[in-house]
Write a protein that holds these residues in place. Sequence first.
Motif, PDB file in Angstrom:
ATOM      1  N   THR A  30      -8.975  -1.117   6.557  1.00 51.40           N
ATOM      2  CA  THR A  30      -8.584  -1.524   5.207  1.00 51.40           C
ATOM      3  C   THR A  30      -9.812  -1.845   4.367  1.00 51.40           C
ATOM      4  O   THR A  30     -10.863  -2.209   4.903  1.00 51.40           O
ATOM      5  N   THR A  65     -10.762  -3.795   0.444  1.00 47.61           N
ATOM      6  CA  THR A  65     -10.233  -4.633  -0.628  1.00 47.61           C
ATOM      7  C   THR A  65     -11.132  -4.505  -1.845  1.00 47.61           C
ATOM      8  O   THR A  65     -12.327  -4.247  -1.740  1.00 47.61           O
ATOM      9  N   GLU A  90      -5.597  -4.070  -1.944  1.00 50.18           N
ATOM     10  CA  GLU A  90      -5.968  -3.724  -0.581  1.00 50.18           C
ATOM     11  C   GLU A  90      -5.360  -2.358  -0.278  1.00 50.18           C
ATOM     12  O   GLU A  90      -4.207  -2.083  -0.620  1.00 50.18           O
ATOM     13  N   ASN A 124     -10.977   0.893  -4.513  1.00 52.96           N
ATOM     14  CA  ASN A 124     -10.483   1.061  -3.140  1.00 52.96           C
ATOM     15  C   ASN A 124     -10.711   2.485  -2.654  1.00 52.96           C
ATOM     16  O   ASN A 124     -11.186   2.702  -1.536  1.00 52.96           O
TER      17      ASN A 124
END
Length: 119
Positions: A32, A34, A45, A81
């Motif tokens: 992931t 952020t 996210e 992102n």
Amino acid sequence: MFNGMDLNDLMAKAQELQKSLQEKKSAASNETVTASVGGGMVKTEMNGNLELLKVEIDPEVMDKNDKATLEDLIRAAVNENIKQVKDKGLGGPDLGDMLGNFDLSKLAGMGFPFGGEKK
């Protein structure tokens, strides 16, 4: 063999590519990134498969009369992102990575436009 190309080899390579793609997609879903923009007013996210997982919006930025600012902040956060996912080498494998050293020109003899002359 078909036009100098072993179809069993082609099928084996296709299965390897499919397995590799599935493994990379699975691994990417666990990664992931952020982003925080506008001084923390909007946070997002995203996972490595470019799926947006979370959006947090500070109530201070939710002004009915300034919808454009909120839209710009969300767009900036999502774009950040995406950039982070790409910088990590996620976001789906590159076709060249998946094909490895497979010679696509062999397919030209079968009528596929991958270079070489049709035989």
